[in-house]
Design a protein around this motif. Structure first.
Motif, PDB file in Angstrom:
ATOM      1  N   SER A 122      -2.942   1.841  -3.823  1.00 29.81           N
ATOM      2  CA  SER A 122      -3.247   1.070  -2.762  1.00 29.81           C
ATOM      3  C   SER A 122      -2.772   1.544  -1.635  1.00 29.81           C
ATOM      4  CB  SER A 122      -2.155  -0.324  -2.896  1.00 29.81           C
ATOM      5  OG  SER A 122      -0.483   0.122  -3.020  1.00 29.81           O
ATOM      6  N   SER A 123      -1.422   2.630  -1.737  1.00 33.74           N
ATOM      7  CA  SER A 123      -0.841   3.175  -0.621  1.00 33.74           C
ATOM      8  C   SER A 123      -1.376   4.500  -0.048  1.00 33.74           C
ATOM      9  CB  SER A 123       0.385   3.972  -1.115  1.00 33.74           C
ATOM     10  OG  SER A 123       0.629   4.307  -2.138  1.00 33.74           O
ATOM     11  N   HIS A 124      -2.865   4.983  -0.668  1.00 33.09           N
ATOM     12  CA  HIS A 124      -3.923   5.829  -0.687  1.00 33.09           C
ATOM     13  C   HIS A 124      -4.561   5.252   0.215  1.00 33.09           C
ATOM     14  CE1 HIS A 124      -1.338   9.547  -2.237  1.00 33.09           C
ATOM     15  NE2 HIS A 124      -1.801   8.961  -3.736  1.00 33.09           N
ATOM     16  N   ILE A 125      -5.071   4.091  -0.086  1.00 30.56           N
ATOM     17  CA  ILE A 125      -5.955   3.807   0.195  1.00 30.56           C
ATOM     18  C   ILE A 125      -5.225   2.659   2.001  1.00 30.56           C
ATOM     19  CG2 ILE A 125      -7.340   1.025   0.257  1.00 30.56           C
ATOM     20  CD1 ILE A 125      -8.673   3.734  -1.390  1.00 30.56           C
ATOM     21  N   ALA A 126      -4.401   2.681   1.634  1.00 34.36           N
ATOM     22  CA  ALA A 126      -2.677   1.967   3.293  1.00 34.36           C
ATOM     23  C   ALA A 126      -3.953   3.227   4.063  1.00 34.36           C
ATOM     24  CB  ALA A 126      -2.300   1.611   2.734  1.00 34.36           C
ATOM     25  N   VAL A 127      -3.645   4.423   4.497  1.00 33.41           N
ATOM     26  CA  VAL A 127      -2.838   5.935   4.353  1.00 33.41           C
ATOM     27  C   VAL A 127      -4.862   6.111   4.522  1.00 33.41           C
ATOM     28  CG1 VAL A 127      -2.999   8.066   4.736  1.00 33.41           C
ATOM     29  CG2 VAL A 127      -1.125   6.718   3.423  1.00 33.41           C
ATOM     30  N   LEU A 128      -5.886   5.929   3.914  1.00 32.72           N
ATOM     31  CA  LEU A 128      -6.864   6.069   4.375  1.00 32.72           C
ATOM     32  C   LEU A 128      -7.921   5.670   5.536  1.00 32.72           C
ATOM     33  CD1 LEU A 128      -9.220   8.487   2.934  1.00 32.72           C
ATOM     34  CD2 LEU A 128     -10.453   6.532   1.472  1.00 32.72           C
ATOM     35  N   THR A 129      -7.941   4.287   5.175  1.00 28.09           N
ATOM     36  CA  THR A 129      -8.298   3.081   6.237  1.00 28.09           C
ATOM     37  C   THR A 129      -7.282   3.098   6.844  1.00 28.09           C
ATOM     38  OG1 THR A 129      -7.105   1.494   4.931  1.00 28.09           O
ATOM     39  CG2 THR A 129      -9.103   2.172   4.254  1.00 28.09           C
ATOM     40  N   LYS A 130      -6.697   3.783   7.082  1.00 26.09           N
ATOM     41  CA  LYS A 130      -5.244   3.862   8.280  1.00 26.09           C
ATOM     42  C   LYS A 130      -5.116   2.213   9.131  1.00 26.09           C
ATOM     43  CE  LYS A 130      -6.835   7.411  12.033  1.00 26.09           C
ATOM     44  NZ  LYS A 130      -7.965   8.260  10.130  1.00 26.09           N
ATOM     45  N   ALA A 131      -4.528   1.296   7.892  1.00 29.66           N
ATOM     46  CA  ALA A 131      -4.197  -0.203   7.095  1.00 29.66           C
ATOM     47  C   ALA A 131      -2.290  -0.043   8.246  1.00 29.66           C
ATOM     48  CB  ALA A 131      -3.597  -0.321   5.929  1.00 29.66           C
ATOM     49  N   ASP A 132      -2.200  -1.290   9.031  1.00 30.12           N
ATOM     50  CA  ASP A 132      -1.149  -2.185   9.946  1.00 30.12           C
ATOM     51  C   ASP A 132       0.209  -2.103   8.455  1.00 30.12           C
ATOM     52  OD1 ASP A 132      -1.870  -1.881  12.307  1.00 30.12           O
ATOM     53  OD2 ASP A 132      -3.684  -2.520  11.416  1.00 30.12           O
ATOM     54  N   ARG A 133      -0.429  -2.027   7.754  1.00 23.37           N
ATOM     55  CA  ARG A 133       0.670  -3.347   6.716  1.00 23.37           C
ATOM     56  C   ARG A 133      -0.078  -2.877   4.981  1.00 23.37           C
ATOM     57  NH1 ARG A 133       4.604  -7.219   6.591  1.00 23.37           N
ATOM     58  NH2 ARG A 133       4.486  -7.525   8.523  1.00 23.37           N
ATOM     59  N   LEU A 134       0.928  -2.483   4.150  1.00 24.95           N
ATOM     60  CA  LEU A 134       0.441  -2.828   2.305  1.00 24.95           C
ATOM     61  C   LEU A 134       1.451  -3.946   2.101  1.00 24.95           C
ATOM     62  CD1 LEU A 134      -1.000  -1.609   0.024  1.00 24.95           C
ATOM     63  CD2 LEU A 134       1.723   0.040   0.222  1.00 24.95           C
ATOM     64  N   VAL A 135       0.444  -4.935   1.571  1.00 24.10           N
ATOM     65  CA  VAL A 135       1.521  -5.655   0.946  1.00 24.10           C
ATOM     66  C   VAL A 135       1.821  -5.694  -0.887  1.00 24.10           C
ATOM     67  CG1 VAL A 135       1.817  -8.141   0.519  1.00 24.10           C
ATOM     68  CG2 VAL A 135       1.037  -7.513   2.322  1.00 24.10           C
ATOM     69  N   ILE A 136       2.781  -5.230  -1.496  1.00 29.24           N
ATOM     70  CA  ILE A 136       2.335  -5.177  -2.835  1.00 29.24           C
ATOM     71  C   ILE A 136       2.733  -6.609  -3.620  1.00 29.24           C
ATOM     72  CG2 ILE A 136       3.096  -4.089  -5.101  1.00 29.24           C
ATOM     73  CD1 ILE A 136       2.632  -1.525  -3.473  1.00 29.24           C
ATOM     74  N   LEU A 137       2.080  -7.320  -4.310  1.00 26.52           N
ATOM     75  CA  LEU A 137       2.382  -8.789  -4.794  1.00 26.52           C
ATOM     76  C   LEU A 137       2.749  -8.626  -6.114  1.00 26.52           C
ATOM     77  CD1 LEU A 137       0.240 -11.378  -2.590  1.00 26.52           C
ATOM     78  CD2 LEU A 137       2.565 -10.823  -2.418  1.00 26.52           C
ATOM     79  N   SER A 138       3.338  -8.934  -6.696  1.00 28.14           N
ATOM     80  CA  SER A 138       3.867  -8.450  -8.163  1.00 28.14           C
ATOM     81  C   SER A 138       4.503  -9.805  -8.719  1.00 28.14           C
ATOM     82  CB  SER A 138       5.271  -7.142  -7.358  1.00 28.14           C
ATOM     83  OG  SER A 138       5.717  -6.572  -8.842  1.00 28.14           O
ATOM     84  N   ASN A 139       5.039  -9.862 -10.006  1.00 23.54           N
ATOM     85  CA  ASN A 139       6.150 -10.956 -10.082  1.00 23.54           C
ATOM     86  C   ASN A 139       7.359 -10.500  -9.912  1.00 23.54           C
ATOM     87  OD1 ASN A 139       6.410  -9.094 -12.130  1.00 23.54           O
ATOM     88  ND2 ASN A 139       5.314  -9.816 -13.971  1.00 23.54           N
ATOM     89  N   VAL A 140       7.994  -9.340  -8.939  1.00 19.63           N
ATOM     90  CA  VAL A 140       9.119  -9.654  -8.793  1.00 19.63           C
ATOM     91  C   VAL A 140       9.442  -9.679  -7.483  1.00 19.63           C
ATOM     92  CG1 VAL A 140       9.988  -7.810 -10.356  1.00 19.63           C
ATOM     93  CG2 VAL A 140       8.916  -6.722  -8.611  1.00 19.63           C
ATOM     94  N   SER A 141      10.642 -10.033  -7.008  1.00 21.48           N
ATOM     95  CA  SER A 141      10.307 -10.570  -5.575  1.00 21.48           C
ATOM     96  C   SER A 141      11.065  -9.384  -4.559  1.00 21.48           C
ATOM     97  CB  SER A 141      11.461 -11.953  -5.395  1.00 21.48           C
ATOM     98  OG  SER A 141      13.033 -12.192  -6.137  1.00 21.48           O
ATOM     99  N   GLY A 142      10.594  -8.449  -4.526  1.00 23.82           N
ATOM    100  CA  GLY A 142      11.308  -7.433  -4.006  1.00 23.82           C
ATOM    101  C   GLY A 142      12.070  -6.349  -4.823  1.00 23.82           C
ATOM    102  N   LEU A 143      12.522  -5.826  -4.209  1.00 20.78           N
ATOM    103  CA  LEU A 143      13.841  -4.271  -4.649  1.00 20.78           C
ATOM    104  C   LEU A 143      15.327  -5.064  -4.846  1.00 20.78           C
ATOM    105  CD1 LEU A 143      14.548  -1.809  -5.426  1.00 20.78           C
ATOM    106  CD2 LEU A 143      14.891  -1.178  -3.155  1.00 20.78           C
ATOM    107  N   MET A 144      15.962  -5.296  -5.783  1.00 17.55           N
ATOM    108  CA  MET A 144      16.956  -5.903  -6.123  1.00 17.55           C
ATOM    109  C   MET A 144      17.955  -5.223  -6.096  1.00 17.55           C
ATOM    110  SD  MET A 144      16.339  -8.812  -6.782  1.00 17.55           S
ATOM    111  CE  MET A 144      15.442  -9.589  -6.910  1.00 17.55           C
ATOM    112  N   ASP A 145      19.518  -5.634  -5.390  1.00 17.80           N
ATOM    113  CA  ASP A 145      20.314  -4.514  -5.343  1.00 17.80           C
ATOM    114  C   ASP A 145      21.651  -5.677  -6.582  1.00 17.80           C
ATOM    115  OD1 ASP A 145      22.698  -4.010  -4.618  1.00 17.80           O
ATOM    116  OD2 ASP A 145      22.793  -4.510  -2.832  1.00 17.80           O
TER     117      ASP A 145
END
Ligand code: GLU
Length: 274
Positions: A153-176
């Motif tokens: 997905s990040s390669h596709i975002a770069v290839l298409t010059k996207a403004d934003r990449l959103v990765i939806l997952s079953n985690v709510s982000g990077l945890m501290d």
């Protein structure tokens, strides 16, 4: 001026029930939100996993198979099953789905990646078309698989010059996990060793990936000037709320808003293979 462009990656975990079936309620819910984004004039490219998970259910696997042949076989049954439901739910809103299956080699080849980019640009001109990309798992073998679709997905975002990449997952982000508490980190401005340490690999019976590959995806996106967000795909109206600027999950921010695409001019670094 070009419309805002998003690449939205939907992971297997976010599309499946706890028992591992395709979660139709969730597919329908995400479809509705993607349609809402389109109606807000955002160009949307979906990168969807879930084919192997669907195929496992069809073929009766209760845990992820070990051999590449079995994974390939699962993908051949699961991919049309998955697309059937995307087609069904998007057509309710008058949208069409376009399936694009790619391999590592397609994105590693300068001429093929240029063709894929042109194809996506053309599809995005068609306002009622939703391009849905997946790795072509039935011909991808162990050594060259992306595997998880985070990096794809990040390669596709770069290839298409996207403004934003959103990765939806079953985690709510990077945890501290410091101070004995588990808290999501809302913003990351630099992916340093501390951030990499926090990325815990997770591997479930049905999906691959985990936070490590999401951090790798963030590095690829952010170094091309694309902000990347990881959020919980089951959070109510998650895509709409991200669009409205709500702080959800973890946002990997871009320094100085630098956009440094070399989209068509470079093959993939070998370290970005699956
Ligand atoms: N491309 C895969 C799929 O659609 C996702 C990764 C995997 O489960 O190996 O299922």
């Amino acid at each position: 001026m070009r419309a805002e462009r998003w690449v939205v990656k939907l992971g297997t975990g976010v599309l499946s029930t706890a028992a591992g079936s395709l979660d139709l309620h969730q597919v329908e819910n995400l479809t509705r939100q993607l349609v809402e984004l389109k109606k807000k004039d955002i160009e949307v490219i979906v990168v969807s996993s879930g084919a192997i998970g669907c195929g496992m259910e069809i073929l009766g696997y209760s845990k992820r198979p070990d051999t590449i042949e079995e994974l390939q076989a699962c993908s051949t049954l699961g991919q049309p099953f998955l697309m059937h439901y995307y087609k069904k739910f998007f057509s309710f809103y008058g949208f069409h789905v376009a399936q694009i299956l790619v391999t590592y080699f397609d994105l590693d080849s300068l001429s093929l990646r240029s063709n894929i980019r042109k194809l996506l640009e053309y599809l995005l001109l068609k306002k009622t078309v939703i391009p849905i990309i997946n790795e072509n798992d039935c011909v991808s073998f162990e050594e060259i698989r992306f595997g998880d679709n985070d990096r794809l997905s990040s390669h596709i975002a770069v290839l298409t010059k996207a403004d934003r990449l959103v990765i939806l997952s079953n985690v709510s982000g990077l945890m501290d996990y410091s101070n004995g508490e588990k808290k999501p980190i809302p913003f990351v401005d630099e992916i340093d060793s501390r951030i990499e340490k926090l990325a815990e690999g997770t591997r479930s019976e049905r999906s691959v990936g985990g936070m490590i590959t999401k951090i790798e995806a963030a590095k690829i996106a952010v170094s091309a000037g694309i902000q990347m967000q990881i959020a919980d795909g089951r959070e109510k109206d998650v895509l709409i709320r991200i669009h409205e600027g709500e702080t959800l999950g973890t946002l990997f921010r871009v320094k100085n808003d630098a956009r440094t695409f070399g989209a068509d001019s470079q093959p993939l670094p070998k370290s970005q293979r699956g």
